[in-house]
Motif scaffolding. Structure first.
Motif, PDB file in Angstrom:
ATOM      1  N   UNK A  89      96.120 -12.815  28.056  1.00 33.32           N
ATOM      2  CA  UNK A  89      95.277 -11.725  28.541  1.00 33.32           C
ATOM      3  C   UNK A  89      95.493 -10.409  27.812  1.00 33.32           C
ATOM      4  N   UNK A  90      96.047 -10.484  26.595  1.00 33.79           N
ATOM      5  CA  UNK A  90      96.318  -9.272  25.831  1.00 33.79           C
ATOM      6  C   UNK A  90      95.136  -8.884  24.937  1.00 33.79           C
ATOM      7  N   UNK A  91      94.308  -9.870  24.602  1.00 37.25           N
ATOM      8  CA  UNK A  91      93.071  -9.623  23.868  1.00 37.25           C
ATOM      9  C   UNK A  91      91.965 -10.431  24.533  1.00 37.25           C
ATOM     10  N   UNK A  92      90.716 -10.028  24.257  1.00 38.24           N
ATOM     11  CA  UNK A  92      89.590 -10.742  24.864  1.00 38.24           C
ATOM     12  C   UNK A  92      88.357 -10.612  23.976  1.00 38.24           C
ATOM     13  N   UNK A  93      87.447 -11.592  24.069  1.00 41.63           N
ATOM     14  CA  UNK A  93      86.196 -11.465  23.316  1.00 41.63           C
ATOM     15  C   UNK A  93      85.373 -10.322  23.917  1.00 41.63           C
ATOM     16  N   UNK A  94      84.789  -9.503  23.044  1.00 43.54           N
ATOM     17  CA  UNK A  94      84.004  -8.370  23.535  1.00 43.54           C
ATOM     18  C   UNK A  94      82.553  -8.413  23.068  1.00 43.54           C
ATOM     19  N   UNK A  95      82.286  -9.195  22.021  1.00 39.86           N
ATOM     20  CA  UNK A  95      80.924  -9.252  21.501  1.00 39.86           C
ATOM     21  C   UNK A  95      80.757 -10.496  20.641  1.00 39.86           C
ATOM     22  N   UNK A  96      79.581 -11.104  20.751  1.00 41.23           N
ATOM     23  CA  UNK A  96      79.246 -12.222  19.876  1.00 41.23           C
ATOM     24  C   UNK A  96      78.052 -11.812  19.028  1.00 41.23           C
ATOM     25  N   UNK A 140      77.197 -19.606  11.739  1.00 41.08           N
ATOM     26  CA  UNK A 140      77.831 -19.723  13.060  1.00 41.08           C
ATOM     27  C   UNK A 140      77.972 -18.328  13.705  1.00 41.08           C
ATOM     28  N   UNK A 141      77.993 -18.321  15.019  1.00 44.26           N
ATOM     29  CA  UNK A 141      78.202 -17.055  15.728  1.00 44.26           C
ATOM     30  C   UNK A 141      79.570 -16.482  15.357  1.00 44.26           C
ATOM     31  N   UNK A 142      79.646 -15.169  15.340  1.00 43.77           N
ATOM     32  CA  UNK A 142      80.899 -14.482  15.025  1.00 43.77           C
ATOM     33  C   UNK A 142      81.321 -13.706  16.272  1.00 43.77           C
ATOM     34  N   UNK A 143      82.502 -14.037  16.783  1.00 46.17           N
ATOM     35  CA  UNK A 143      83.007 -13.378  17.980  1.00 46.17           C
ATOM     36  C   UNK A 143      83.964 -12.267  17.593  1.00 46.17           C
ATOM     37  N   UNK A 144      83.717 -11.093  18.135  1.00 48.26           N
ATOM     38  CA  UNK A 144      84.613  -9.955  17.941  1.00 48.26           C
ATOM     39  C   UNK A 144      85.520  -9.843  19.166  1.00 48.26           C
TER      40      UNK A 144
END
Length: 176
Positions: free
Chosen positions: A49-56, A63-67
């Motif tokens: 839980x220290x980082x999380x996806x914020x935008x795709x 392919x989709x790129x997840x930030x």
């Protein structure tokens, strides 16, 4: 832990994809890292839980790129672990990423921890120098080997302490 610190520190600065972070790491810091180790650390940070996806980001025919971004829990963890690295260091190389991330902590506090670490390291090596090796139970070859090993170990410790002291001066000058 330093790889995780780099990921957290980079995401504290701006959201990014794992690929961009790995490229940035290799562009900035002279280390070798396997792709598997990098992505393992990335996934471990996400599970904690220290980082999380914020935008795709969707790109046509790609392919989709997840930030990803750092969480508040991740920011606290980052700060705590940078300080811990200055408390536990024995080799300057172990601090490369923490030095790179100094902007996320109070340099005065880091200098205090590093000063304490330097004192402990000097005391530890002074104790080793005082210790007597029972050379009388060793044959000539073993005695020469022990002298060689000791010379190398003491030389390395002096080298590391010298660079920790240079780092301490560097950190103290940040606030000037």
């Amino acid at each position: 832990m330093s790889l995780s610190l780099f990921i957290l520190g980079s995401l504290a600065n701006e959201n990014s994809s794992p690929y961009q972070l790995k490229k940035a790491l290799l562009d900035v810091i002279p280390i070798k890292i396997s792709e598997g180790k990098f992505y393992y650390n990335f996934e471990a940070l996400q599970k904690k839980g220290l980082i999380e996806p914020v935008e795709t980001i969707q790109i046509v025919n790609r392919p989709n790129k997840t930030l990803y971004g750092i969480t508040e829990k991740g920011r606290h963890f980052l700060e705590k672990e940078i300080y811990n690295s200055f408390k536990k260091v024995t080799k300057i190389e172990d601090l490369y990423i923490s030095i790179y991330l100094l902007k996320y902590i109070d340099p005065v506090k880091a200098a205090f921890y590093l000063e304490e670490t330097i004192k402990k390291e000097k005391n530890r090596w002074d104790e080793f120098k005082k210790a007597k090796v029972r050379m009388d139970i060793l044959d000539e070859m073993q005695q020469r080997a022990v002298r060689f090993i000791s010379e190398h170990a003491f030389s390395q410790s002096e080298h590391n302490i010298h660079w920790m002291e240079k780092l301490l001066t560097f950190i103290k000058r940040i606030k000037e």
